[in-house]
Scaffold this motif. Structure first.
Motif, PDB file in Angstrom:
ATOM      1  N   LEU A 334      45.759  39.874  34.964  1.00  0.00           N
ATOM      2  CA  LEU A 334      44.498  39.414  35.526  1.00  0.00           C
ATOM      3  C   LEU A 334      44.715  38.647  36.821  1.00  0.00           C
ATOM      4  CD1 LEU A 334      42.517  38.294  32.366  1.00  0.00           C
ATOM      5  CD2 LEU A 334      41.977  40.155  33.906  1.00  0.00           C
ATOM      6  N   ARG A 335      45.823  37.889  36.858  1.00  0.00           N
ATOM      7  CA  ARG A 335      46.036  37.063  38.037  1.00  0.00           C
ATOM      8  C   ARG A 335      46.625  37.861  39.195  1.00  0.00           C
ATOM      9  NH1 ARG A 335      48.678  31.631  35.392  1.00  0.00           N
ATOM     10  NH2 ARG A 335      46.795  30.851  34.397  1.00  0.00           N
ATOM     11  N   HIS A 336      47.470  38.796  38.891  1.00  0.00           N
ATOM     12  CA  HIS A 336      48.246  39.435  39.946  1.00  0.00           C
ATOM     13  C   HIS A 336      47.883  40.896  40.179  1.00  0.00           C
ATOM     14  CE1 HIS A 336      50.697  35.977  38.622  1.00  0.00           C
ATOM     15  NE2 HIS A 336      51.006  35.884  39.898  1.00  0.00           N
ATOM     16  N   CYS A 337      46.883  41.390  39.476  1.00  0.00           N
ATOM     17  CA  CYS A 337      46.521  42.797  39.669  1.00  0.00           C
ATOM     18  C   CYS A 337      45.043  42.898  40.028  1.00  0.00           C
ATOM     19  CB  CYS A 337      46.789  43.607  38.393  1.00  0.00           C
ATOM     20  SG  CYS A 337      48.534  43.757  38.006  1.00  0.00           S
ATOM     21  N   GLU A 338      44.748  43.977  40.680  1.00  0.00           N
ATOM     22  CA  GLU A 338      43.347  44.314  40.890  1.00  0.00           C
ATOM     23  C   GLU A 338      43.143  45.737  40.385  1.00  0.00           C
ATOM     24  OE1 GLU A 338      42.947  43.782  45.035  1.00  0.00           O
ATOM     25  OE2 GLU A 338      43.823  45.704  45.557  1.00  0.00           O
ATOM     26  N   TRP A 339      41.939  45.981  39.912  1.00  0.00           N
ATOM     27  CA  TRP A 339      41.655  47.269  39.282  1.00  0.00           C
ATOM     28  C   TRP A 339      40.864  48.154  40.241  1.00  0.00           C
ATOM     29  CZ3 TRP A 339      43.253  43.474  36.305  1.00  0.00           C
ATOM     30  CH2 TRP A 339      43.921  43.788  35.123  1.00  0.00           C
ATOM     31  N   VAL A 340      41.292  49.395  40.265  1.00  0.00           N
ATOM     32  CA  VAL A 340      40.591  50.385  41.092  1.00  0.00           C
ATOM     33  C   VAL A 340      39.763  51.252  40.152  1.00  0.00           C
ATOM     34  CG1 VAL A 340      40.860  52.246  42.741  1.00  0.00           C
ATOM     35  CG2 VAL A 340      42.484  50.351  42.730  1.00  0.00           C
ATOM     36  N   LEU A 341      38.459  51.177  40.315  1.00  0.00           N
ATOM     37  CA  LEU A 341      37.570  51.957  39.448  1.00  0.00           C
ATOM     38  C   LEU A 341      37.473  53.398  39.961  1.00  0.00           C
ATOM     39  CD1 LEU A 341      34.729  49.323  38.958  1.00  0.00           C
ATOM     40  CD2 LEU A 341      36.681  49.805  37.471  1.00  0.00           C
TER      41      LEU A 341
ATOM     42  N   ARG B  67      39.384  40.852  41.367  1.00  0.00           N
ATOM     43  CA  ARG B  67      39.988  41.821  40.444  1.00  0.00           C
ATOM     44  C   ARG B  67      39.404  43.216  40.639  1.00  0.00           C
ATOM     45  NH1 ARG B  67      39.313  37.639  35.568  1.00  0.00           N
ATOM     46  NH2 ARG B  67      41.016  36.256  36.168  1.00  0.00           N
ATOM     47  N   GLN B  70      36.018  46.759  44.575  1.00  0.00           N
ATOM     48  CA  GLN B  70      34.950  47.707  44.904  1.00  0.00           C
ATOM     49  C   GLN B  70      33.576  47.169  44.518  1.00  0.00           C
ATOM     50  OE1 GLN B  70      37.327  50.465  42.433  1.00  0.00           O
ATOM     51  NE2 GLN B  70      36.613  52.038  43.867  1.00  0.00           N
ATOM     52  N   LYS B 176      42.316  51.418  36.998  1.00  0.00           N
ATOM     53  CA  LYS B 176      43.772  51.418  37.005  1.00  0.00           C
ATOM     54  C   LYS B 176      44.248  50.178  37.749  1.00  0.00           C
ATOM     55  CE  LYS B 176      44.369  56.417  36.884  1.00  0.00           C
ATOM     56  NZ  LYS B 176      44.860  57.605  37.609  1.00  0.00           N
ATOM     57  N   ARG B 178      46.613  47.705  39.916  1.00  0.00           N
ATOM     58  CA  ARG B 178      47.614  47.793  40.979  1.00  0.00           C
ATOM     59  C   ARG B 178      47.885  46.370  41.458  1.00  0.00           C
ATOM     60  NH1 ARG B 178      44.060  50.142  46.044  1.00  0.00           N
ATOM     61  NH2 ARG B 178      42.983  48.212  46.510  1.00  0.00           N
ATOM     62  N   ARG B 180      48.130  43.118  43.468  1.00  0.00           N
ATOM     63  CA  ARG B 180      47.192  42.559  44.436  1.00  0.00           C
ATOM     64  C   ARG B 180      47.906  42.368  45.765  1.00  0.00           C
ATOM     65  NH1 ARG B 180      43.937  37.443  42.415  1.00  0.00           N
ATOM     66  NH2 ARG B 180      43.221  38.960  40.904  1.00  0.00           N
TER      67      ARG B 180
END
Lengths: 365, 212
Positions: A334-341, B67, B70, B176, B178, B180
């Protein structure tokens, strides 16, 4: 400068040099002529006593009786040991006894190195054990131990029995023999082992790793099996620190004695506990009075639920740890990732809405 | 797709609902046709949140948008004009709101508009076309019902936080992950260093009360 001064003094006083020469002759070592020496040697210990300082006297000393000199090294008078006063107490023992002991030890060592097959002790051996006097703690009917060692161990066991709550007995077996499986321990020493709480150690001479330990049922019921197993392991470990079979027994008994003293807090209030156990476990009263303790035995049927509980607790801890790690991993994500929808398919606008027409509402009162 | 107001099923490309007459134009007739700048993610003209609660919730919304870069989230807690309920306000905000990030317009199809009207005890969520597969109307109703007890107790901060967390779960299941790229990838306009913007003064001048 000092040398010059001394020369000047000697030149001025010629009597001083003469005095020094006379003093050296007066304090010189004794000197004998050849005739005097021959005369002294021919005489039977006359004026000059045999002494290690006397030149050539070693040959005369080596001719003395070997009965009072122990060991090969001490038979040579030129060795340093011979020139020092002897403090070996074995001088005062009969030589036959000492030589016999040494030979027997060597024979035991040789016998130990030879592989042998175990056989059960003779019935006569058991009869002799049963016929031993009641107050005896060291049971050695086949006389495996020398008398001195036997008395020493017996005194140790007696002193232990005086102070300890659980008496200690030792049954010494020949090295290549073992107790039969159907032996009746209750008859040993005319049944004296059952008169009070006792511990019987059965040890083959020179093979402490074959130690067997028998405990009174009262002791066995009150002390956890794991603790009793530790007693055996500790005693064997202590005995194996030496190669001498008699020293092994010494160490074995010392370890057992210490461990039996340690058991005494567990044996507090024996009457009440024994009665309670007798009421709760009537089948225990039918068990033999002396129960064998084995070193490898760790689990006990009565402890099975606890062991399963321990497993359950361990499993719970593992699951909890895994859950925490998953939580930490999710927090890290949650802290270090971002989600691509995912990109949606092209939507057709409806209700004249260019960007979106999906909505829901609740009335929460 | 059914009509969000009456539940009828008009043709897929119908410009208005034949049963109730709903269309964006009917909303624009009440609220207006002007576009609004969605610079602030959290708008509370009714002052239902305490200051610390407001700051925490703003940070939570910002973190949500980091997070899911988009997605644009807009939370509005306040009274609505007469003739418009929370449902219509959500649809109007999704279609009339404008967002720019780093000088680039943000597509409004990725907008989530959460409207809470404390005076009428209404709560609604409207989503753009890009998100309706992830948050269909039935799912939105379910999410709103899950926080209804907070809403009943006027715990709007908890309710909004719970809704955002539920949406986050839905999006994480479909997206998915990735790494940051920047600690603060969602920087406001002109903030090229990626630093979080200061509060109200540093942001784009916005008049939340002028939305409706």
């Amino acid at each position: 400068m000092k040398a010059v001064a001394l020369i000047i003094v000697m030149l001025l006083c010629p009597g001083a040099a003469t005095w020094a020469q006379e003093t050296e002759e007066f304090l010189g070592l004794p000197q004998w002529s050849a005739q005097e020496l021959d005369a002294m040697r021919q005489s039977d210990g006359g004026a000059v006593k045999p002494s290690p300082l006397w030149p050539g006297i070693a040959a005369d000393v080596s001719g003395m009786s070997q009965g009072f000199i122990l060991g090969a090294a001490s038979s040579q008078a030129d060795s340093p040991e011979a020139q020092q006063p002897h403090t070996d107490v074995s001088k005062f023992l009969p030589p036959a006894l000492i030589i016999g002991t040494r030979d027997r030890r060597a024979a035991q060592m040789a016998q130990r190195q030879q592989a042998h097959t175990l056989r059960e002790v003779d019935p006569r051996f058991l009869l002799e054990v049963e016929g031993l006097p009641p107050g005896q703690h060291l049971l050695d009917p086949s006389h495996q131990l020398p008398e001195v060692v036997r008395d020493d161990l017996e005194r140790f066991l007696e002193s232990h029995a005086r102070d300890a709550r659980v008496a200690l007995h030792l049954l010494v077996l020949p090295p290549d023999q073992k107790l039969p499986s159907a032996v009746n321990l209750a008859k040993m020493a005319q049944g004296s082992l059952l008169q009070k709480d006792c511990c019987l150690a059965v040890c083959p001479l020179g093979e402490p790793w074959r130690l067997r330990l028998f405990m009174s049922s009262a002791v066995r019921d009150r002390v956890p099996t794991a603790e009793l197993s530790q007693i055996i392991d500790d005693a064997i470990r202590g005995a194996m620190q030496t190669m001498d079979s008699e020293e092994q027994l010494h160490r074995l008994l010392i370890r057992l004695s210490i461990r039996l003293f340690w058991l005494e807090p567990s044996l507090a209030d024996p009457v009440a506990i024994t009665e309670t156990i007798a009421k709760a476990l009537p089948s225990k009263t039918e068990a033999p009075a002396l129960l064998e303790i084995t070193g490898t035995e760790v689990h006990e049927p009565g402890l099975a639920p606890w062991s399963s509980l321990t497993w359950a607790a361990a499993l719970f801890l593992v699951v909890a740890l895994g859950f925490l790690m998953v939580q930490r991993w999710r927090r890290y994500q949650l802290r270090h990732c971002e989600w691509v929808l995912p990109e949606p398919p092209a939507a057709r606008p409806r209700f004249d809405c260019p960007h979106g027409a999906t909505v829901a509402m609740i009335h929460y009162q | 797709m059914s009509c969000p107001f009456c539940g009828a099923y008009p043709p897929a490309t119908a410009a208005f609902c034949a049963a109730c007459g709903f269309s964006l134009r009917s909303l624009q007739a009440v609220v207006g046709e002007h576009r609004v700048q969605l610079a602030d993610s959290l708008i509370d003209p009714a002052k239902t949140l305490r200051l610390t609660e407001f700051q925490d919730l703003s940070h939570h919304v910002d973190e949500f948008e980091r997070r899911f870069p988009q997605v644009k989230v807009t939370v509005f807690l306040g009274d609505l004009p007469t003739g418009v309920d929370a449902r219509g306000a959500a649809i109007w905000l999704v279609n009339q709101g404008a967002v720019t990030r780093q000088g680039v317009p943000h597509p409004a199809e990725w907008t989530v508009a959460l409207i809470i009207n404390p005076s009428q005890s209404h709560a609604s969520i409207g989503v753009g076309y890009a998100l309706e597969s992830l948050l269909p109307a039935e799912k939105i109703t379910e999410l709103l019902a899950s926080v209804s007890h907070h809403l009943r107790h006027r715990e709007y901060g908890r309710a909004v936080r719970g809704l955002l967390n539920s949406c986050q779960q839905c999006f994480m299941g479909a997206g998915k992950p990735r790494a940051r790229r920047l600690p603060d990838a969602r920087a406001s306009e002109g903030d090229h260093l990626g630093l979080p913007p200061m509060k109200a003064e540093a942001r784009e001048p916005a008049e939340p009360s002028t939305f409706f």
